[in-house]
Design a protein around this motif. Structure first.
Motif, PDB file in Angstrom:
ATOM      1  N   ASN A  23     -61.180 -63.684  17.910  1.00 23.46           N
ATOM      2  CA  ASN A  23     -60.299 -63.302  19.009  1.00 23.46           C
ATOM      3  C   ASN A  23     -61.114 -62.729  20.167  1.00 23.46           C
ATOM      4  OD1 ASN A  23     -58.314 -62.332  20.663  1.00 23.46           O
ATOM      5  ND2 ASN A  23     -57.184 -61.284  19.035  1.00 23.46           N
ATOM      6  N   LEU A  24     -60.896 -63.246  21.371  1.00 27.87           N
ATOM      7  CA  LEU A  24     -61.664 -62.837  22.540  1.00 27.87           C
ATOM      8  C   LEU A  24     -61.467 -61.355  22.862  1.00 27.87           C
ATOM      9  CD1 LEU A  24     -63.495 -63.580  24.920  1.00 27.87           C
ATOM     10  CD2 LEU A  24     -61.431 -64.122  26.197  1.00 27.87           C
ATOM     11  N   ILE A  25     -60.241 -60.906  22.808  1.00 24.53           N
ATOM     12  CA  ILE A  25     -59.968 -59.500  23.120  1.00 24.53           C
ATOM     13  C   ILE A  25     -60.608 -58.592  22.076  1.00 24.53           C
ATOM     14  CG2 ILE A  25     -58.136 -57.772  23.342  1.00 24.53           C
ATOM     15  CD1 ILE A  25     -56.462 -59.963  24.684  1.00 24.53           C
ATOM     16  N   PHE A  26     -60.541 -58.996  20.815  1.00 20.89           N
ATOM     17  CA  PHE A  26     -61.167 -58.210  19.759  1.00 20.89           C
ATOM     18  C   PHE A  26     -62.686 -58.200  19.928  1.00 20.89           C
ATOM     19  CE2 PHE A  26     -62.146 -57.230  15.236  1.00 20.89           C
ATOM     20  CZ  PHE A  26     -61.490 -56.010  15.206  1.00 20.89           C
ATOM     21  N   LYS A  27     -63.261 -59.331  20.366  1.00 25.47           N
ATOM     22  CA  LYS A  27     -64.699 -59.397  20.632  1.00 25.47           C
ATOM     23  C   LYS A  27     -65.090 -58.400  21.716  1.00 25.47           C
ATOM     24  CE  LYS A  27     -66.018 -64.103  19.467  1.00 25.47           C
ATOM     25  NZ  LYS A  27     -66.702 -65.303  19.934  1.00 25.47           N
ATOM     26  N   MET A  28     -64.285 -58.348  22.771  1.00 22.99           N
ATOM     27  CA  MET A  28     -64.580 -57.433  23.865  1.00 22.99           C
ATOM     28  C   MET A  28     -64.490 -55.983  23.413  1.00 22.99           C
ATOM     29  SD  MET A  28     -62.749 -59.461  27.004  1.00 22.99           S
ATOM     30  CE  MET A  28     -62.844 -58.081  28.103  1.00 22.99           C
ATOM     31  N   LEU A  29     -63.486 -55.664  22.637  1.00 20.05           N
ATOM     32  CA  LEU A  29     -63.331 -54.296  22.144  1.00 20.05           C
ATOM     33  C   LEU A  29     -64.477 -53.903  21.217  1.00 20.05           C
ATOM     34  CD1 LEU A  29     -59.493 -54.141  21.435  1.00 20.05           C
ATOM     35  CD2 LEU A  29     -60.750 -52.933  23.218  1.00 20.05           C
ATOM     36  N   VAL A  30     -64.805 -54.766  20.290  1.00 23.58           N
ATOM     37  CA  VAL A  30     -65.899 -54.487  19.357  1.00 23.58           C
ATOM     38  C   VAL A  30     -67.220 -54.385  20.115  1.00 23.58           C
ATOM     39  CG1 VAL A  30     -67.250 -55.451  17.445  1.00 23.58           C
ATOM     40  CG2 VAL A  30     -64.758 -55.467  17.351  1.00 23.58           C
ATOM     41  N   GLY A  31     -67.431 -55.279  21.069  1.00 29.98           N
ATOM     42  CA  GLY A  31     -68.656 -55.237  21.863  1.00 29.98           C
ATOM     43  C   GLY A  31     -68.787 -53.928  22.622  1.00 29.98           C
ATOM     44  N   PHE A  32     -67.705 -53.463  23.193  1.00 34.91           N
ATOM     45  CA  PHE A  32     -67.723 -52.200  23.934  1.00 34.91           C
ATOM     46  C   PHE A  32     -67.979 -51.029  23.000  1.00 34.91           C
ATOM     47  CE2 PHE A  32     -65.535 -48.596  26.014  1.00 34.91           C
ATOM     48  CZ  PHE A  32     -66.262 -48.586  27.191  1.00 34.91           C
ATOM     49  N   VAL A  33     -67.332 -51.041  21.835  1.00 33.91           N
ATOM     50  CA  VAL A  33     -67.495 -49.957  20.862  1.00 33.91           C
ATOM     51  C   VAL A  33     -68.924 -49.920  20.310  1.00 33.91           C
ATOM     52  CG1 VAL A  33     -66.773 -49.188  18.558  1.00 33.91           C
ATOM     53  CG2 VAL A  33     -65.064 -49.806  20.255  1.00 33.91           C
ATOM     54  N   ILE A  34     -69.552 -51.066  20.173  1.00 36.41           N
ATOM     55  CA  ILE A  34     -70.928 -51.121  19.662  1.00 36.41           C
ATOM     56  C   ILE A  34     -71.929 -50.806  20.778  1.00 36.41           C
ATOM     57  CG2 ILE A  34     -72.702 -52.705  18.808  1.00 36.41           C
ATOM     58  CD1 ILE A  34     -70.539 -54.028  17.181  1.00 36.41           C
ATOM     59  N   LEU A  35     -71.672 -51.316  21.956  1.00 33.45           N
ATOM     60  CA  LEU A  35     -72.629 -51.219  23.050  1.00 33.45           C
ATOM     61  C   LEU A  35     -72.901 -49.777  23.483  1.00 33.45           C
ATOM     62  CD1 LEU A  35     -74.265 -53.118  24.848  1.00 33.45           C
ATOM     63  CD2 LEU A  35     -72.409 -53.050  26.485  1.00 33.45           C
ATOM     64  N   LEU A  36     -71.875 -48.994  23.703  1.00 36.67           N
ATOM     65  CA  LEU A  36     -72.085 -47.635  24.207  1.00 36.67           C
ATOM     66  C   LEU A  36     -72.855 -46.737  23.244  1.00 36.67           C
ATOM     67  CD1 LEU A  36     -68.808 -46.895  26.169  1.00 36.67           C
ATOM     68  CD2 LEU A  36     -71.089 -47.328  27.041  1.00 36.67           C
TER      69      LEU A  36
END
Length: 114
Positions: free
Chosen positions: A81-94
């Motif tokens: 899921n694209l939205i889930f990818k974005m959320l997970v990416g943000f949570v991991i990135l910071l």
């Protein structure tokens, strides 16, 4: 195995692009010396860049940034899921950025003292 290849390819592409554009070009390296990243490390970790080799710091920072981006890209490939990818990416990135930059700042603060 597919994820390991994704990580390695992404890591190499990011590192080589950063090295080519910022470190190996004179104009790019001169801009790097006054960049926001240098100012961040000066203020946050009180690093005096006149006491350390700024070129080795640039290589270390490029390796760190390549690792952060490659790791994040590899982890988000696990989801559909694209939205889930974005959320997970943000949570991991910071948190990854905060942890890795703190480690890099501590390492170069110790090198500055030697």
């Amino acid at each position: 195995m597919e994820y390991l290849i994704t990580f390695i390819v992404c890591f190499l592409i990011i590192f080589l692009l950063y090295a080519f554009i910022v470190i190996w070009r004179k104009k790019g390296f001169e801009k790097f010396k006054t960049s926001k990243q240098i100012i961040f490390f000066e203020k946050a970790y009180k690093i005096d860049f006149s006491k350390i080799n700024i070129k080795s710091f640039a290589y270390s920072l490029s390796l760190t940034n390549a690792f952060i981006i490659a790791f994040t890209c590899t982890v988000i490939e696990l989801f559909d899921n694209l939205i889930f990818k974005m959320l997970v990416g943000f949570v991991i990135l910071l948190p990854l950025m905060l942890i890795m930059y703190k480690l890099l700042g501590k390492i170069y603060k110790k090198k500055e003292g030697k």
